[in-house]
Design an enzyme around this catalytic site. Structure first.
Site, PDB file in Angstrom:
ATOM      1  N   GLU A   1    -111.208  18.115  22.431  1.00  0.00           N
ATOM      2  CA  GLU A   1    -110.535  17.950  21.141  1.00  0.00           C
ATOM      3  C   GLU A   1    -110.459  19.317  20.490  1.00  0.00           C
ATOM      4  OE1 GLU A   1    -111.471  14.570  18.597  1.00  0.00           O
ATOM      5  OE2 GLU A   1    -111.333  15.887  16.856  1.00  0.00           O
TER       6      GLU A   1
ATOM      7  N   TRP B   1    -113.883   5.325  19.703  1.00  0.00           N
ATOM      8  CA  TRP B   1    -114.453   5.861  18.457  1.00  0.00           C
ATOM      9  C   TRP B   1    -115.407   4.820  17.862  1.00  0.00           C
ATOM     10  CZ3 TRP B   1    -110.932   8.636  20.654  1.00  0.00           C
ATOM     11  CH2 TRP B   1    -110.630   9.933  20.229  1.00  0.00           C
TER      12      TRP B   1
ATOM     13  N   ASN C   1    -117.115   8.921  21.065  1.00  0.00           N
ATOM     14  CA  ASN C   1    -116.541  10.131  20.474  1.00  0.00           C
ATOM     15  C   ASN C   1    -117.474  10.804  19.473  1.00  0.00           C
ATOM     16  OD1 ASN C   1    -114.226  11.953  19.877  1.00  0.00           O
ATOM     17  ND2 ASN C   1    -114.436  11.031  17.855  1.00  0.00           N
ATOM     18  N   GLU C   2    -117.809  12.053  19.771  1.00  0.00           N
ATOM     19  CA  GLU C   2    -118.632  12.923  18.917  1.00  0.00           C
ATOM     20  C   GLU C   2    -120.022  12.370  18.648  1.00  0.00           C
ATOM     21  OE1 GLU C   2    -116.186  13.986  15.562  1.00  0.00           O
ATOM     22  OE2 GLU C   2    -115.008  15.378  16.777  1.00  0.00           O
TER      23      GLU C   2
ATOM     24  N   THR D   1    -110.888   7.563  11.562  1.00  0.00           N
ATOM     25  CA  THR D   1    -110.556   8.827  10.893  1.00  0.00           C
ATOM     26  C   THR D   1    -109.542   8.562   9.791  1.00  0.00           C
ATOM     27  OG1 THR D   1    -110.943  10.225  12.842  1.00  0.00           O
ATOM     28  CG2 THR D   1    -109.737  11.198  11.047  1.00  0.00           C
TER      29      THR D   1
END
Length: 668
Positions: A274, A144, A185-186, A100
């Site tokens: 989150e 991630w 993640n995601e 990120t």
């Protein structure tokens, strides 16, 4: 009637009024009234806490603060009854690729390191500091990106990598992890992998008591349909977490992802894993966060909310800088800022512990017809204490009745708004187990029978200051394997290492190949940044060892497509000056992106490969001057691209090879 009789009757009338009207009853005429009944027979879900996520390199700069100031910041985050009083901490399992706001280094960068995983980065340290302040804090982890040796996120490789992370936490820091996010993640998860690979691998290595949560995704709670078809996975998955299940305002109402009826009926723990990627620096955003804590339970029976990010330890100008509950991104000055979001979080965390129970009939909207006004009530099953957290968007009256065996002593009142945060007001006293009070709009209140809360405070930190110039680092003050002060990896991983020629320490790029990316396109090279995004004209110098591929020094770096300008040296002695911004060509009204060719290129005569060379790049206006080993190789102007390169940080870049840097300096 005699005067004495009138006085006596008036006194009797006043006594009757006192018997039926609560003391401290202050109401606003014409304002709506909400009646709330608190009852120990009201059995809602078990509260699991409020926590934060340290990931995406969002905490990077905190670790470089002077020890005293760093400890103060950590107190505001984790110390019980002092600041945010956080109850859960989830950290990134670093993968060595941008996740990120930068890169977090991996504990295992090659398969061979599985035999001896390394305590790289700062997340292990952060978990240890959190638990030092709050021994009951729950610890969690989630990947991630992944290093390049892992075959896929849902493989035996990945499960072994998870175990190695837990091993490092236990061996080097004495930490017992409570949870693992069994997901990417995601990007969701694989239920068969959870049941048949991850769970058995954890169990076989002594981690049978570590609980699993998934899918940590932006979605619509679809996993419950999948779990119905996979009872083996359903058995081992103890919580389900989704990102951003509550909208951030009326205009986003249609984007809300409330838990489905099937999810709520499952009885499984539901989390907002989150939440809140906006700055808590303003009261408006801090108030929104308090509303989300309430709404997540009211609408979706979510019992844990995790906020990304914990604090802004992100260089100013880097994406998402300023996000979080606090700001701590300038360790060279020591300045930090406690945002109002710390105190709207404290309105819940300082008044309810994990294990308390919600009282469902006392969790709802207040009578203002908008979701900005809400309340939730929780009780301590052990002693009858209770707390009521109210978000009042508009002036409103509430009447609260306390029933059953709940505590009926003094009611302590804490209040926050745009002018004051976390201020204790005069306690209320129940009359006939009831109190009535008027609430100001745009405010957060907590009413509670508990005590011991505190608006903690440390002495004011030093004032903010710009990154110091001149800057230099020869890396001699670090042990091998450290992240040097003020460098922030944006891709790949850089750490200190011993020079092979025996001349002390250097900085080395350690990722051997591009890993599995969390987001963004591949192809960019590892690079680390440092300095001030307002720097304009300066000289950057470094000794560079190119063992393979290429390496570079550069400046005027910004995030996004504008990566600054650099002097690149390849292993065969070829050099170039490159501007990494993409040029745009307009053809028939359409924009076509063109890769910018090198501004200058050449090759060093008599170049000796795999030896140290001194690179210098001078940035002055739109003129660039490059020198190698003290000899000027090019002086160029780049008027066409200069508007995009007027200012920015310095950077070091390498291919995915063990290239090294030493004696780095930046001078005005």
């Amino acid at each position: 009637m005699k005067k004495t009789n009138v006085i006596a009757l008036a006194s009797l009338f006043a006594a009757v009024l006192t018997a039926i009207t609560p003391l401290h009853a202050a109401t606003v005429e014409g304002a709506p009234e909400t009646r709330i009944v608190l009852d120990d027979a009201d059995n809602g879900r078990v509260f699991e806490g409020i926590g934060v996520v340290s990931a995406g390199a969002s905490t990077r700069n905190l670790v470089d603060y002077p020890e005293k100031l760093r400890a103060e910041v950590l107190d505001y985050m984790f110390k019980p009854k002092f600041g945010a009083n956080l109850q859960h901490l989830k950290v990134e399992i670093g993968g060595g690729e941008n996740s990120t706001c930068g890169t977090e280094a991996s504990h295992v960068i090659t398969r061979e390191e599985l035999a001896d995983p390394k305590p790289r980065g700062y997340e292990f340290w952060l978990m240890a500091e959190a638990r030092k302040r709050n021994p009951r804090i729950l610890l969690d982890c989630l990947p991630w990106s992944y290093p390049g040796w892992i075959s896929s996120p849902f493989s035996q490789d990945s499960a072994d990598w998870y175990v190695a992370f837990l091993d490092v936490a236990r061996k080097h820091y004495g930490l017992k992890m409570d949870w693992v996010a069994a997901a990417w993640n995601e990007h969701g998860t694989d239920l068969n992998w959870i049941a048949k690979t991850l769970r058995p691998t954890l169990d076989a290595h002594g981690y049978a008591d570590v609980k699993l949560q998934a899918p940590d995704n932006n979605g619509s709670w679809q996993i419950f349909d999948d779990l119905a078809r996979n009872p083996e996975a359903d058995k081992v998955l103890q919580a389900v977490g989704y990102h951003y299940p509550s909208e951030w305002g009326p205009q986003l109402e249609m984007e809300a992802k409330h838990a489905t009826e099937k999810a709520i009926a499952s009885g499984k723990s539901l989390w907002s894993s989150e939440e809140f990627t906006y700055s808590g620096k303003t009261w408006e955003m801090a108030m929104l966060l308090a509303q989300v804590y309430n709404k997540n339970y009211i609408r979706s029976r979510i019992t844990k909310t995790e906020v990304w990010c914990m604090l802004s330890g992100i260089y100013p100008g880097v994406v998402w800088s300023g996000t979080g509950l606090m700001e701590a991104h300038s360790p060279w000055s020591g300045f930090y800022d406690v945002y109002p979001a710390v105190w709207t979080t404290a309105h819940t965390t300082q008044f309810a512990e994990p294990g308390w129970r919600y009282m469902d009939k006392a969790c709802a909207k207040i009578a203002t017809n908008t979701w900005a006004g809400s309340y939730v009530a929780l009780r301590n099953p052990e002693n009858g204490d209770w707390s009521l957290i109210v978000c009042a968007d508009k002036p409103t009256n509430i009447q609260v009745q306390v029933a059953g065996k709940l505590a009926k002593g003094d009611v302590h009142v804490w209040k926050s708004n745009g002018k004051i945060q976390f201020i204790e007001e005069k306690p209320l006293r129940l009359t006939n187990s009831t109190f009535t009070i008027s609430l100001e709009g745009n405010s957060v209140y907590t009413f509670s029978t508990t005590t011991g809360q505190k608006k903690g405070a440390h002495p004011a930190p030093p004032p903010a200051a710009a990154f110091p110039l001149p800057y230099k680092d020869d890396f001699e003050n670090y042990a091998a394997g450290a992240i040097p002060k003020y460098t922030a990896d944006m891709k790949g991983s850089f750490e200190t290492a011993k020079r092979k020629d025996g001349k002390g320490m250097c900085l080395k790029q350690i990722s051997p190949k591009e890993g599995i990316l969390w987001g963004g396109a591949g192809g960019d090279l590892p690079h680390t940044i440092f300095g001030d995004h307002n720097w304009t004209d300066y000289t950057i110098q470094a000794d560079v060892l190119v063992t393979a591929g290429k390496a570079a020094i550069g400046g005027r770096y910004w995030c996004g497509e504008q990566r600054g300008v650099g002097l690149v040296l390849q292993q065969d002695g070829t050099w170039s000056i490159e501007a990494s911004v993409e040029a745009v060509e307009v053809v028939d009204g359409k924009e076509n992106k063109l890769k910018v060719p090198p501004l200058a290129t050449g090759k060093i005569n008599g170049f000796i490969p795999a030896t140290w060379h001194h690179l210098t790049l001078v940035l002055k206006g739109d003129e660039l001057t490059a020198s190698i080993d003290g000899k000027e190789v090019a002086r160029v102007r780049y008027e066409k691209f200069y508007p995009a390169h007027k200012s920015g940080r310095a950077y070091l870049m390498s291919s995915y090879d063990p290239n090294c840097f030493d004696n780095v300096s930046v001078t005005p």
